[in-house]
Each structure stands twice: as structure tokens, then as C-alpha cells.
Write an enzyme that holds these catalytic residues in place. Structure first.
Site, PDB file in Angstrom:
ATOM      1  N   TYR A 209      10.145   4.554  -7.546  1.00  0.00           N
ATOM      2  CA  TYR A 209       8.918   4.674  -6.973  1.00  0.00           C
ATOM      3  C   TYR A 209       8.986   3.493  -5.403  1.00  0.00           C
ATOM      4  O   TYR A 209       8.283   3.064  -6.304  1.00  0.00           O
ATOM      5  CB  TYR A 209       8.469   5.250  -7.709  1.00  0.00           C
ATOM      6  CG  TYR A 209       6.602   6.120  -6.506  1.00  0.00           C
ATOM      7  CD1 TYR A 209       6.971   7.091  -6.055  1.00  0.00           C
ATOM      8  CD2 TYR A 209       5.661   4.971  -6.729  1.00  0.00           C
ATOM      9  CE1 TYR A 209       5.779   7.268  -5.308  1.00  0.00           C
ATOM     10  CE2 TYR A 209       4.886   5.276  -5.754  1.00  0.00           C
ATOM     11  CZ  TYR A 209       4.306   6.684  -4.755  1.00  0.00           C
ATOM     12  OH  TYR A 209       3.813   6.868  -3.710  1.00  0.00           O
TER      13      TYR A 209
ATOM     14  N   ASP B 246      11.019  -4.552  -4.647  1.00  0.00           N
ATOM     15  CA  ASP B 246       9.372  -4.049  -4.937  1.00  0.00           C
ATOM     16  C   ASP B 246       8.934  -4.187  -5.745  1.00  0.00           C
ATOM     17  O   ASP B 246       8.440  -3.655  -6.902  1.00  0.00           O
ATOM     18  CB  ASP B 246       9.853  -2.489  -4.234  1.00  0.00           C
ATOM     19  CG  ASP B 246       8.567  -1.671  -4.943  1.00  0.00           C
ATOM     20  OD1 ASP B 246       7.254  -2.536  -4.358  1.00  0.00           O
ATOM     21  OD2 ASP B 246       8.230  -0.034  -4.283  1.00  0.00           O
TER      22      ASP B 246
ATOM     23  N   LYS C  70      -0.704  -3.640  -6.436  1.00  0.00           N
ATOM     24  CA  LYS C  70      -1.750  -3.734  -7.683  1.00  0.00           C
ATOM     25  C   LYS C  70      -2.608  -4.756  -8.359  1.00  0.00           C
ATOM     26  O   LYS C  70      -3.193  -5.436  -7.662  1.00  0.00           O
ATOM     27  CB  LYS C  70      -0.555  -2.954  -8.595  1.00  0.00           C
ATOM     28  CG  LYS C  70      -0.341  -1.472  -7.997  1.00  0.00           C
ATOM     29  CD  LYS C  70       0.647  -0.528  -9.476  1.00  0.00           C
ATOM     30  CE  LYS C  70       1.002   0.749  -8.688  1.00  0.00           C
ATOM     31  NZ  LYS C  70       1.676   1.237  -8.510  1.00  0.00           N
TER      32      LYS C  70
HETATM   33  C1  PLP Z   1       2.597   2.216  -6.865  1.00  0.00           C
HETATM   34  C2  PLP Z   1       3.755   1.475  -6.391  1.00  0.00           C
HETATM   35  C3  PLP Z   1       3.942   1.773  -4.946  1.00  0.00           C
HETATM   36  C4  PLP Z   1       2.861   2.810  -4.000  1.00  0.00           C
HETATM   37  O1  PLP Z   1       2.447   1.520  -4.127  1.00  0.00           O
HETATM   38  P1  PLP Z   1       1.005   2.326  -3.612  1.00  0.00           P
HETATM   39  O2  PLP Z   1      -0.908   1.291  -3.359  1.00  0.00           O
HETATM   40  O3  PLP Z   1       0.294   3.832  -4.760  1.00  0.00           O
HETATM   41  O4  PLP Z   1       0.567   2.825  -2.157  1.00  0.00           O
HETATM   42  C5  PLP Z   1       5.163   1.493  -4.640  1.00  0.00           C
HETATM   43  N1  PLP Z   1       6.037   0.447  -5.409  1.00  0.00           N
HETATM   44  C6  PLP Z   1       5.986   0.402  -6.711  1.00  0.00           C
HETATM   45  C7  PLP Z   1       6.965   0.072  -7.557  1.00  0.00           C
HETATM   46  C8  PLP Z   1       4.807   1.338  -7.242  1.00  0.00           C
HETATM   47  O5  PLP Z   1       4.468   1.102  -8.399  1.00  0.00           O
END
Ligand code: PLP
Length: 425
Positions: free
Chosen positions: A141, A236, A265
Site C-alpha cells: 500500500y 516506501d 508515521k
Molecule cells: C500508511 C502508509 C502510507 C500512507 O500514509 P498516510 O499518512 O496514511 O497517507 C503510504 N505508504 C505506506 C507504506 C504506508 O504504510
């Protein structure tokens, strides 16, 4: 206040009653939990219960809730103004910190969400390569921007189909999907379309189909093949970064240097803050120096930067990583053993304090194998634990997070409650 009543009020004014879908408990059924406050590893619900939290805002609360030093930093900053739309000294400090802590990060720009960070990384990759196609992995994701909302086509190596209504065919037409951990599939796609691919984007440790670590050689293979074809490698690390150690996963464990890296995060300390960074020659192509546009009213927001900087400071001082990893492996071994003793088809997959209870006995290496999980059994375990005061991720396909505030007692508590649940399901 009763959660049922709150949820029914919420449903009248918020789509589905929640501001992010997984909170609605569709993966496990039942009424979602509403939280009133948190302290350390505990959360207090609106209906008066205290739960041990293993969501930790999807890993963002690595120091636990309401850490006194982070709270103080936010309070101090709030009194001095929270946004100006003008550059502030602390965002320079924040960027300097990230660039010095992550090898290969020459330049970094702060944004307000992981979604935005990825969206910018993808635009940048396309802009600097002059190519359109992006290759992502099934089950990873990368936020909810159009090009990333793709599911794999019927054949494994086909162009993806949109996984959301409202995303045009055009928006996903340039996104290829391969199975995670499948280097052969990536090689085949590059052999066929290598000159069209702008970038490969990957979560080094996949965290959005449950916890799935990369197999030996996978990330290095991605680095080699993208370099060979002149495509960029985007790691990512919105979950991974500063979660497994005090830097990026790709630097600490993956032994790869991506062209572009996204963080989120943990680095936001519980406020909306994320970042996109990478090699200078790419990052300097962003506006205002370059032709690739990106902007944000609240980007580098002072309040968020204060929380992020303080979180990094505490992490560096306390270095809780090895302790979190020890707790995580004790938990994983304990959960898997208890499941086996009770004849449940459940395994705990974990890495450095992040874990998923997969309700399947097949090895989980990608989305297809993750999907062999018995989601009904997961729902029973989830509710059994929730009834006993433990909050796990309300979906089979998510990770649970141990924070630096969790203790051995918490691990023992989870194990003994899991044992009780095993006997009832
Ligand atoms: C949580 C997440 C996102 C999106 O981040 P948001 O702050 O929710 O927009 C993108 N990539 C990864 C791997 C994630 O876990």
C-alpha cells in the site's frame, strides 16, 4: 458513552462512520472502538474500558501515547504559533536530521501525509526519467493517490485494474503490478517493457498485507534491475523508516540505496508529517529549482516538526529498538507455540517488534499466500482478545506494533489471554 450509539451518530455525519476505512471494523465485524485518551501503551475507550494497544496509530506512536517529552514539545511550540506559510528554522533542523541519519538522503521535503510523499515521489520519477510506467507490488500500500490504487490483473504480469471506483483507467493504465518477493516476475516485466518504466516502488518490509519480510536478494535484485534499465527505485518506508532501527530499513537491513525514499508515521511523532527525499540530482528537479511541481500549505508544519524532532531525539537517546525486537520475538514465538499446542492454524510472522497473526499454516511471502488466511478465525481471535482488554489490528491484513512503552508484562498478558482465546475458538 456507548460505542454503538456513537457509531450510529457517526454514521449519520461521516461516511461509514469513520475517517479512514479500516477503523470501521469491516474486516472483523462488530462495533468499532472509540478512543478517548491514551497513555503509554494503554488506551481508554469512550465506553470506559482500558485496553493494551497494539495498533499504536499504525506504528506512528513508537514511544507510546502522550509521551511527556513529546507532549511538552508540542505544547511549547503551540504557544508560539502553529503555521505561517513561511519557512521556519526548525524545518531546516528536521531536514538536516533526516539527511544525516539516512545514508543517501541528500535532500528531503516535508509533506503532511504518506500519501502525499508517495504521490510526489512517483511524479518526480516520471518527470526525471521522461517515462510513464510505474511498477508496484500486489499487496503493498502506498497511500490513496490514483496511480497507486491498483490491484493485479487476472494474469500476474498484466497491467493493473483500478481497485477503487472513481479512479480512471488512464490513471492506472501506467501502473504495472507484480507479486511481492517475485524477482523473476520483475525481470520479465523489465525484459518486455524496461524502457517505459520510470520507477519500481516497494515497501522494503511489506506491512500492508500483514507483516511480510523481503526474501534474501529481493531488494538487491530490484536495485540491480532498476539501475540496469535506468529506472528509479523508490523505497516506501512510511512504516519501515525509523521503526526497525534508527534510520531507514533499506540502509540498516536491506543493504540497498534507493533513488527516492518516503518516510511518515514514526517521523511525525503522532502529528501529520511525512517526507520524500533522495538523491540530489533527482530532488533538485522539484519546484522551485526544477520543473516538477509540489507544494503544501501545511508542509513542514511547525507543530508537527516539533513532535517529529522530539520523537527522533528520544529515540536516539533511549534506543529502544533492540528491546522492542526482543519483546516482539518473545511474543511471536509464544503466540505461534500456543496456537500449535491448541491445534489452531495460526502463525505469528514478525520483524523487530512488528507482527501479524496469520490464520494460515502456509508460509506467507506475498499477497496470494497471505490470502490463504482464514479471516473468520482472525475475527474470532480479534474479538476474543478485545473482550479481554487487548486491541489488535482490526484486520487480518495489517500489522501490530510494539512501542517502547510496552513491557514484558504486556507480552505475558497478551500470551495468557491468547491462550484463553485459543480454548474458545
Ligand atoms: C500508511 C502508509 C502510507 C500512507 O500514509 P498516510 O499518512 O496514511 O497517507 C503510504 N505508504 C505506506 C507504506 C504506508 O504504510
Amino acid at each position: 458513552m456507548e460505542h454503538k450509539k456513537l457509531f450510529s451518530r457517526a454514521r449519520k455525519v461521516i461516511p461509514g462512520g469513520v475517517n479512514s476505512p479500516v477503523r470501521a471494523f469491516n474486516g472483523v465485524g462488530g462495533t468499532p472502538v472509540f478512543v478517548e485518551k491514551g497513555k503509554k501503551q494503554k488506551i481508554w475507550t469512550a465506553d470506559g474500558r482500558v485496553l493494551t494497544d497494539y495498533c499504536c496509530s499504525w506504528g506512528a506512536m513508537i514511544l507510546g501515547h502522550a509521551h511527556p517529552e513529546v507532549t511538552a514539545a508540542i505544547r511549547t511550540r503551540a504557544a508560539k504559533g502553529t503555521t505561517f506559510g513561511i519557512a521556519t528554522p526548525d524545518e531546516v533542523v528536521f531536514a538536516e536530521r533526516l539527511c544525516s541519519l539516512v545514508p543517501g538522503l541528500d535532500r528531503v521535503r516535508a509533506v503532511s501525509s504518506g500519501t502525499e510523499a508517495v504521490m510526489t515521489a512517483v511524479r518526480l520519477a516520471r518527470g526525471v526519467t521522461g517515462r510513464d510506467w510505474i511498477l508496484k507490488f500486489d499487496g503493498c500500500y502506498h497511500g490513496h493517490s490514483d496511480a497507486m490504487l491498483v490491484k493485479s490483473g487476472s494474469g500476474v504480469l498484466t497491467m493493473g485494474a483500478s481497485s477503487s471506483d472513481g479512479v480512471t483507467k488512464g490513471a492506472v493504465a501506467d501502473t504495472l503490478v507484480a507479486p511481492y518477493n517475485d524477482l523473476a516476475a520483475v525481470k520479465q516485466l523489465f525484459a518486455e517493457h524496461g524502457q517505459k518504466i520510470a520507477a519500481v516502488i516497494v515497501e522494503p518490509v511489506a506491512g500492508n498485507m500483514g507483516l511480510v519480510p523481503p526474501q534474501e536478494g529481493f531488494l538487491k535484485g530490484l536495485r540491480a534491475i532498476t539501475s540496469k534499465y535506468g529506472a528509479l527505485l523508490i523505497c516506501d518506508e512510511v512504516i519501515n523508516g525509523f521503526r526497525f532501527g534508527f534510520s531507514s530499513y533499506s540502509a540498516l537491513y536491506g543493504d540497498v540505496s534507493p533513488d527516492l525514499l518516503t518516510l511518515g508515521k514514526v517521523i511525525g511523532g503522532g502529528l501529520p508529517l511525512a517526507a520524500v527525499g533522495g538523491k540530489r540530482k533527482w530532488m533538485d528537479q522539484l519546484a522551485p529549482d526544477g520543473p516538477i511541481y509540489q507544494a503544501g500549505t501545511l508542509s513542514g508544519n511547525p507543530l508537527a516538526v516539533a513532535a517529529g524532532l522530539k520523537t527522533l531525539e528520544v529515540l536516539e537517546r533511549d534506543m529502544p529498538y533492540s528491546r522492542m525486537a526482543e519483546l516482539g520475538s518473545a511474543l511471536a514465538v509464544g503466540l505461534s507455540t500456543l496456537a500449535a499446542e491448541n491445534g489452531l492454524p495460526v502463525q505469528c510472522q514478525s520483524f523487530n517488534g512488528v507482527f501479524t497473526l496469520f490464520c494460515t499454516t502456509s508460509p506467507v511471502t506475498d499477497l496470494t499466500s497471505a490470502k490463504t488466511s482464514d479471516t473468520k478465525l482472525y475475527a474470532k481471535i480479534f474479538h476474543g482478545l478485545l473482550d479481554r482488554g487487548i486491541y489488535l489490528a482490526p484486520s487480518q491484513f495489517e500489522c501490530n506494533f510494539i512501542s517502547s512503552a510496552h513491557t514484558e508484562r504486556d507480552i505475558d498478558e497478551l500470551l495468557s489471554k491468547f491462550e484463553a482465546v485459543c480454548r474458545t475458538v
